[in-house]
Design a protein around this motif. Structure first.
Motif, PDB file in Angstrom:
ATOM      1  N   SER A   8       0.826  -1.229   0.116  1.00 34.10           N
ATOM      2  CA  SER A   8       0.001   0.148   0.059  1.00 34.10           C
ATOM      3  C   SER A   8       0.900   1.194  -0.041  1.00 34.10           C
ATOM      4  N   GLY A   9       1.851   1.433   0.837  1.00 37.64           N
ATOM      5  CA  GLY A   9       2.697   2.466   1.110  1.00 37.64           C
ATOM      6  C   GLY A   9       3.424   2.759  -0.352  1.00 37.64           C
ATOM      7  N   ASN A  10       4.103   1.441  -0.730  1.00 38.95           N
ATOM      8  CA  ASN A  10       4.974   1.654  -2.250  1.00 38.95           C
ATOM      9  C   ASN A  10       3.707   2.311  -3.434  1.00 38.95           C
ATOM     10  N   ILE A  11       2.550   1.821  -3.496  1.00 41.77           N
ATOM     11  CA  ILE A  11       1.872   2.377  -4.509  1.00 41.77           C
ATOM     12  C   ILE A  11       1.382   3.927  -4.144  1.00 41.77           C
ATOM     13  N   TYR A  12       1.078   4.153  -2.968  1.00 41.76           N
ATOM     14  CA  TYR A  12       0.444   5.343  -2.573  1.00 41.76           C
ATOM     15  C   TYR A  12       1.655   6.507  -2.867  1.00 41.76           C
ATOM     16  N   PHE A  13       2.860   6.042  -2.235  1.00 38.78           N
ATOM     17  CA  PHE A  13       4.076   7.071  -2.731  1.00 38.78           C
ATOM     18  C   PHE A  13       4.400   7.158  -4.071  1.00 38.78           C
ATOM     19  N   GLY A  14       4.332   6.153  -4.611  1.00 41.00           N
ATOM     20  CA  GLY A  14       4.583   6.183  -6.094  1.00 41.00           C
ATOM     21  C   GLY A  14       3.488   6.959  -6.870  1.00 41.00           C
ATOM     22  N   LEU A  15       2.355   6.927  -6.543  1.00 46.04           N
ATOM     23  CA  LEU A  15       1.430   7.803  -7.290  1.00 46.04           C
ATOM     24  C   LEU A  15       1.465   9.266  -6.758  1.00 46.04           C
ATOM     25  N   ARG A  16       1.770   9.513  -5.444  1.00 45.46           N
ATOM     26  CA  ARG A  16       2.071  10.828  -5.158  1.00 45.46           C
ATOM     27  C   ARG A  16       2.858  11.544  -5.603  1.00 45.46           C
ATOM     28  N   LYS A  17       4.167  11.028  -6.070  1.00 40.00           N
ATOM     29  CA  LYS A  17       5.412  11.309  -6.863  1.00 40.00           C
ATOM     30  C   LYS A  17       4.874  11.733  -8.258  1.00 40.00           C
ATOM     31  N   ARG A  18       4.269  10.714  -8.985  1.00 38.89           N
ATOM     32  CA  ARG A  18       4.117  10.900 -10.234  1.00 38.89           C
ATOM     33  C   ARG A  18       2.741  11.776 -10.748  1.00 38.89           C
ATOM     34  N   LEU A  19       2.084  12.158  -9.594  1.00 38.01           N
ATOM     35  CA  LEU A  19       0.918  12.928  -9.670  1.00 38.01           C
ATOM     36  C   LEU A  19       1.032  14.512  -9.353  1.00 38.01           C
ATOM     37  N   GLU A  20       2.345  14.708  -9.056  1.00 37.35           N
ATOM     38  CA  GLU A  20       2.733  16.191  -8.748  1.00 37.35           C
ATOM     39  C   GLU A  20       2.196  16.987 -10.000  1.00 37.35           C
ATOM     40  N   GLY A  21       1.894  18.168  -9.726  1.00 36.90           N
ATOM     41  CA  GLY A  21       1.615  19.312 -10.736  1.00 36.90           C
ATOM     42  C   GLY A  21       0.516  18.692 -11.662  1.00 36.90           C
ATOM     43  N   LYS A  22      -0.129  17.533 -11.391  1.00 32.16           N
ATOM     44  CA  LYS A  22      -1.380  17.312 -12.076  1.00 32.16           C
ATOM     45  C   LYS A  22      -2.592  17.584 -11.523  1.00 32.16           C
ATOM     46  N   SER A  23      -3.766  17.351 -12.154  1.00 32.90           N
ATOM     47  CA  SER A  23      -5.002  17.796 -11.550  1.00 32.90           C
ATOM     48  C   SER A  23      -5.654  16.574 -10.792  1.00 32.90           C
ATOM     49  N   CYS A  24      -4.962  15.579 -10.601  1.00 35.77           N
ATOM     50  CA  CYS A  24      -5.521  14.202  -9.760  1.00 35.77           C
ATOM     51  C   CYS A  24      -4.620  14.206  -8.402  1.00 35.77           C
ATOM     52  N   GLN A  25      -5.178  13.636  -7.360  1.00 30.63           N
ATOM     53  CA  GLN A  25      -4.608  13.665  -5.944  1.00 30.63           C
ATOM     54  C   GLN A  25      -4.889  12.228  -5.379  1.00 30.63           C
ATOM     55  N   ALA A  26      -3.770  11.625  -4.933  1.00 29.33           N
ATOM     56  CA  ALA A  26      -3.792  10.249  -4.410  1.00 29.33           C
ATOM     57  C   ALA A  26      -4.189  10.583  -2.666  1.00 29.33           C
ATOM     58  N   PHE A  27      -4.711   9.668  -2.193  1.00 25.14           N
ATOM     59  CA  PHE A  27      -5.236   9.430  -0.844  1.00 25.14           C
ATOM     60  C   PHE A  27      -4.987   8.100  -0.356  1.00 25.14           C
ATOM     61  N   ASN A  28      -4.826   8.030   0.911  1.00 24.43           N
ATOM     62  CA  ASN A  28      -4.386   6.759   1.503  1.00 24.43           C
ATOM     63  C   ASN A  28      -5.599   6.179   2.234  1.00 24.43           C
ATOM     64  N   SER A  29      -5.468   5.138   3.029  1.00 25.31           N
ATOM     65  CA  SER A  29      -6.437   4.469   3.623  1.00 25.31           C
ATOM     66  C   SER A  29      -6.932   5.422   4.907  1.00 25.31           C
ATOM     67  N   ASP A  30      -6.658   6.524   5.170  1.00 28.13           N
ATOM     68  CA  ASP A  30      -6.911   7.408   6.074  1.00 28.13           C
ATOM     69  C   ASP A  30      -8.262   8.117   5.644  1.00 28.13           C
ATOM     70  N   GLN A  31      -8.507   7.839   4.213  1.00 33.55           N
ATOM     71  CA  GLN A  31      -9.602   8.920   3.733  1.00 33.55           C
ATOM     72  C   GLN A  31     -10.868   8.015   3.499  1.00 33.55           C
ATOM     73  N   ARG A  32     -11.961   8.524   3.829  1.00 32.68           N
ATOM     74  CA  ARG A  32     -13.408   7.790   3.925  1.00 32.68           C
ATOM     75  C   ARG A  32     -13.930   8.268   2.617  1.00 32.68           C
ATOM     76  N   ILE A  33     -14.430   7.313   1.925  1.00 37.51           N
ATOM     77  CA  ILE A  33     -15.455   7.328   0.676  1.00 37.51           C
ATOM     78  C   ILE A  33     -16.760   7.025   1.204  1.00 37.51           C
ATOM     79  N   TYR A  34     -17.675   7.980   0.674  1.00 39.31           N
ATOM     80  CA  TYR A  34     -19.106   7.876   0.632  1.00 39.31           C
ATOM     81  C   TYR A  34     -19.911   7.576  -0.341  1.00 39.31           C
ATOM     82  N   ILE A  35     -20.550   6.663  -0.824  1.00 38.77           N
ATOM     83  CA  ILE A  35     -21.421   6.310  -1.999  1.00 38.77           C
ATOM     84  C   ILE A  35     -23.106   6.382  -1.734  1.00 38.77           C
ATOM     85  N   PRO A  36     -23.611   7.558  -1.771  1.00 37.49           N
ATOM     86  CA  PRO A  36     -25.006   7.614  -1.471  1.00 37.49           C
ATOM     87  C   PRO A  36     -25.864   6.835  -2.308  1.00 37.49           C
ATOM     88  N   GLN A  37     -25.429   6.285  -3.381  1.00 35.36           N
ATOM     89  CA  GLN A  37     -26.325   5.367  -4.153  1.00 35.36           C
ATOM     90  C   GLN A  37     -26.684   3.972  -3.305  1.00 35.36           C
TER      91      GLN A  37
END
Length: 200
Positions: free
Chosen positions: A54-83
């Motif tokens: 998990s750490g390898n993927i998260y830090f790899g994505l954070r590094k590659r997404l720098e300066g882009k319009s997308c942002q990575a979150f780790n498992s501390d971030q809660r997702i809600y699906i109203p549907q």
């Protein structure tokens, strides 16, 4: 999660909870819980290989997404699906564009574009089956990636041009995972760095 881990939590002396009761319960808890259709479920802890991957993927994505319009979150971030009412904590999620949250609360993200789960023995069937069905209710979701923590294996699902989910599998360390939504390539050697696993 297996059936034992999916047993509802005993709390408040109740069997069913409103969303507001769950959020109050979760904000006061030191542990993470999922919520689904009135029930609260404890989330299991993770073994070392799971956390390394998990750490390898998260830090790899954070590094590659720098300066882009997308942002990575780790498992501390809660997702809600109203549907379908699910509140959960994916191992990794990526949001592209503006981040939307429930009632602008800045706690519960509504619009992930990519979700990545690292599979453990206790969560494998749940993540592949019922949880994937629930995730597919997210209108913005374009990719769902499952990374095995016990062998070199990745299952990458993405929505094709016809709106159907397609699967690509990776089973060798000389391969490179393509995350299509953000057009990023991540070598499997980087994803599995730090652990020794058998190929399948």
């Amino acid at each position: 999660m297996d059936l034992i881990l999916r047993e509802p939590v005993a709390a408040y002396g109740k069997k069913r909870f409103t969303i507001e009761e769950y959020l109050d319960f979760e904000n006061a808890s030191d542990e993470k819980h999922e919520y689904y259709q009135g029930e609260i479920f404890a989330m299991p802890g993770s073994k070392v290989p799971h956390n390394i991957i998990s750490g390898n993927i998260y830090f790899g994505l954070r590094k590659r997404l720098e300066g882009k319009s997308c942002q990575a979150f780790n498992s501390d971030q809660r997702i809600y699906i109203p549907q379908n009412s699910l509140f959960t904590y994916p191992d990794i999620s990526v949001v592209c564009g503006d981040i939307l949250t429930k009632n602008n609360d800045e706690w519960n993200i509504l619009n992930p574009s990519i979700i990545i789960e690292v599979l453990s023995p206790s969560t494998r069937n749940y993540d592949r089956g019922e949880k994937f069905k629930l995730y597919r209710d997210i209108p913005t979701l374009r990719e769902y990636i499952l990374v095995d923590s016990e062998s070199i294996r990745i299952e990458a699902f993405h929505v094709n041009d016809n709106g159907h989910w397609e699967l690509e599998e990776y089973k060798n360390t000389n391969e490179t995972l393509l995350i299509k939504t953000v057009q990023l390539s991540v070598p499997l050697t980087e994803i599995y760095e730090g652990i020794k696993l058998a190929t399948t």
